[in-house]
Design an enzyme around this catalytic site. Structure first.
Site, mmCIF file in Angstrom:
data_model
loop_
_atom_site.group_PDB
_atom_site.id
_atom_site.type_symbol
_atom_site.label_atom_id
_atom_site.label_comp_id
_atom_site.label_asym_id
_atom_site.label_seq_id
_atom_site.Cartn_x
_atom_site.Cartn_y
_atom_site.Cartn_z
ATOM 1 N N ASP A 1 -20.793 39.279 17.712
ATOM 2 C CA ASP A 1 -20.230 38.113 18.399
ATOM 3 C C ASP A 1 -21.291 37.567 19.356
ATOM 4 O OD1 ASP A 1 -17.794 38.518 17.082
ATOM 5 O OD2 ASP A 1 -17.143 39.944 18.594
ATOM 6 N N LYS B 1 -20.300 43.130 11.401
ATOM 7 C CA LYS B 1 -19.117 42.270 11.341
ATOM 8 C C LYS B 1 -19.459 40.864 11.823
ATOM 9 C CE LYS B 1 -15.422 42.528 14.289
ATOM 10 N NZ LYS B 1 -15.077 41.121 14.575
ATOM 11 N N ASP C 1 -14.933 38.998 9.306
ATOM 12 C CA ASP C 1 -13.697 39.090 10.088
ATOM 13 C C ASP C 1 -13.118 37.689 10.271
ATOM 14 O OD1 ASP C 1 -11.648 40.067 11.585
ATOM 15 O OD2 ASP C 1 -12.845 40.454 13.388
ATOM 16 N N LEU C 2 -12.524 37.172 9.215
ATOM 17 C CA LEU C 2 -12.003 35.805 9.252
ATOM 18 C C LEU C 2 -10.509 35.776 9.546
ATOM 19 C CD1 LEU C 2 -14.086 34.324 6.322
ATOM 20 C CD2 LEU C 2 -14.586 34.363 8.758
ATOM 21 N N LYS C 3 -9.912 36.928 9.559
ATOM 22 C CA LYS C 3 -8.475 37.060 9.891
ATOM 23 C C LYS C 3 -7.663 35.956 9.214
ATOM 24 C CE LYS C 3 -9.105 39.454 14.252
ATOM 25 N NZ LYS C 3 -10.547 39.275 14.466
ATOM 26 N N LEU C 4 -7.721 35.961 7.903
ATOM 27 C CA LEU C 4 -7.027 34.923 7.134
ATOM 28 C C LEU C 4 -5.525 34.992 7.408
ATOM 29 C CD1 LEU C 4 -8.960 35.437 3.773
ATOM 30 C CD2 LEU C 4 -9.433 33.750 5.553
ATOM 31 N N ASP D 1 -2.545 32.333 6.355
ATOM 32 C CA ASP D 1 -2.194 31.016 5.841
ATOM 33 C C ASP D 1 -1.241 31.182 4.664
ATOM 34 O OD1 ASP D 1 -2.411 28.174 5.261
ATOM 35 O OD2 ASP D 1 -4.326 28.230 6.313
ATOM 36 N N PRO E 1 -0.075 31.535 0.780
ATOM 37 C CA PRO E 1 -0.695 32.411 -0.224
ATOM 38 C C PRO E 1 -1.891 31.801 -0.954
ATOM 39 C CG PRO E 1 1.669 32.662 -0.296
ATOM 40 C CD PRO E 1 1.407 31.555 0.685
ATOM 41 N N THR F 1 -5.686 43.796 19.155
ATOM 42 C CA THR F 1 -5.843 44.787 20.231
ATOM 43 C C THR F 1 -5.827 44.133 21.620
ATOM 44 O OG1 THR F 1 -8.193 44.697 19.657
ATOM 45 C CG2 THR F 1 -7.004 46.657 19.011
ATOM 46 N N ARG G 1 -14.286 51.302 23.918
ATOM 47 C CA ARG G 1 -15.154 51.132 25.080
ATOM 48 C C ARG G 1 -15.882 52.431 25.425
ATOM 49 N NH1 ARG G 1 -14.600 46.765 23.817
ATOM 50 N NH2 ARG G 1 -13.907 44.942 24.969
ATOM 51 N N GLY H 1 -18.366 45.706 19.838
ATOM 52 C CA GLY H 1 -19.086 44.459 20.049
ATOM 53 C C GLY H 1 -19.819 44.462 21.366
ATOM 54 N N ARG H 2 -19.116 44.003 22.417
ATOM 55 C CA ARG H 2 -19.782 43.757 23.696
ATOM 56 C C ARG H 2 -20.444 44.977 24.304
ATOM 57 N NH1 ARG H 2 -14.713 40.197 25.520
ATOM 58 N NH2 ARG H 2 -13.784 41.650 24.039
HETATM 59 O O1 C5P Z 1 -16.467 43.144 22.137
HETATM 60 P P1 C5P Z 1 -15.395 43.985 21.532
HETATM 61 O O2 C5P Z 1 -15.875 45.405 21.245
HETATM 62 O O3 C5P Z 1 -14.088 43.919 22.279
HETATM 63 O O4 C5P Z 1 -15.188 43.310 20.095
HETATM 64 C C1 C5P Z 1 -14.145 43.671 19.232
HETATM 65 C C2 C5P Z 1 -14.287 42.887 17.954
HETATM 66 O O5 C5P Z 1 -13.256 43.241 17.065
HETATM 67 C C3 C5P Z 1 -14.220 41.383 18.132
HETATM 68 O O6 C5P Z 1 -15.142 40.820 17.213
HETATM 69 C C4 C5P Z 1 -12.813 41.022 17.738
HETATM 70 O O7 C5P Z 1 -12.726 39.739 17.154
HETATM 71 C C5 C5P Z 1 -12.485 42.093 16.706
HETATM 72 N N1 C5P Z 1 -11.065 42.457 16.572
HETATM 73 C C6 C5P Z 1 -10.307 42.905 17.624
HETATM 74 N N2 C5P Z 1 -8.982 43.218 17.451
HETATM 75 C C7 C5P Z 1 -8.414 43.107 16.243
HETATM 76 C C8 C5P Z 1 -9.186 42.683 15.153
HETATM 77 C C9 C5P Z 1 -10.520 42.368 15.353
HETATM 78 O O8 C5P Z 1 -10.844 43.042 18.740
HETATM 79 N N3 C5P Z 1 -7.164 43.455 16.069
#
Ligand code: C5P
Length: 223
Positions: free
Chosen positions: A9, A30, A57-60, A62, A64, A112, A173, A202-203
């Site tokens: 990200d 991702k 990770d497009l989280k479709l 919509d 069908p 989450t 984390r 991610g972060r």
């Molecule tokens: O930065 P962080 O570790 O919080 O990033 C979590 C990644 O996982 C983000 O790219 C977020 O879009 C993705 N994600 C999420 N929760 C979900 C599905 C995907 O945090 N349920």
């Protein structure tokens, strides 16, 4: 052993630098909205060319037919994983499964970043665990390969569902990292102990002074 997935990200130069620097490590990368909408193949091809698994990770979410088309395009891009919201419903999941080929479908249960109070506000009156369990059951019944959930629910899902599926866990984390917009966070150790198969970070990595070193440390902990 669990796999580590790095959520890219970030902007294109930083993402490509990280992908290049981590060549040879057993990682999944991702790609979410920011990179995909802005740069599309510039990043997806790079990930594949460097020999990594690609997680789109497009989280479709919509109707069908639209979900089906999205999965087909993800497959064409060589995605190893693509996310679909389970709440898109049975028929969208069925069509996604029908066309997925080798791309693994990961069903998003409850983001989450949402907690019990958000569920109530959205009018979803069952408790969090019951809600997630229902969604996960439907996803596995329809043949999806994995469920995206928090580390707080992995044990429950694995015990209750008694099925082989990939537990994909974001919201992880390291000690001292802020949870920020995530509500259902767990530590890396907790995610692994609970049985996460794919740990998404991610972060915590992207903001490290030395992201490559951070990834090496995390891989050591996973091993
Ligand atoms: O930065 P962080 O570790 O919080 O990033 C979590 C990644 O996982 C983000 O790219 C977020 O879009 C993705 N994600 C999420 N929760 C979900 C599905 C995907 O945090 N349920």
């Amino acid at each position: 052993m669990a796999k580590l997935c790095i959520a890219l990200d970030t902007n294109l130069p930083k993402a490509t630098e990280l992908v290049d620097a981590l060549r040879g490590y057993p990682l999944v990368f991702k790609v979410g909205y920011k990179l995909f909408i802005g740069y599309h193949r510039a990043i997806t091809d790079r990930i594949k060319e460097r020999g990594f698994e690609l997680f789109l990770d497009l989280k479709l979410h919509d109707i069908p037919n639209t979900v089906r088309e999205g999965v087909l395009c993800a497959k064409d891009l060589g995605a190893d994983y693509v996310t679909v919201h389970i709440s898109a419903g049975r028929e969208a999941l069925r069509q996604a499964v029908e066309v997925r080929g080798r791309t693994k479908l990961l069903g998003v249960s409850l983001l989450t970043s949402l907690g019990e109070e958000d569920l109530a506000e959205l009018g979803l009156c069952r408790g969090k665990d019951e809600h997630i369990l229902r969604l996960a059951k439907l996803a596995l019944e329809m043949g999806l390969e994995g469920i995206v959930c928090s580390g707080q629910e992995v044990r429950l899902l694995k015990e209750e569902l008694q099925k082989n599926f990939l537990a994909v866990v974001p919201g992880v984390r390291l000690e001292g990292d802020p949870s920020e917009d995530q509500k259902r966070v767990v530590s890396l150790e907790e995610a692994l102990q609970a049985g996460a198969d794919l740990v998404v970070m991610g972060r915590s990595v992207l903001r490290a002074e030395n992201p490559v070193k951070k990834v090496e440390d995390i891989l050591l902990k996973i091993a």
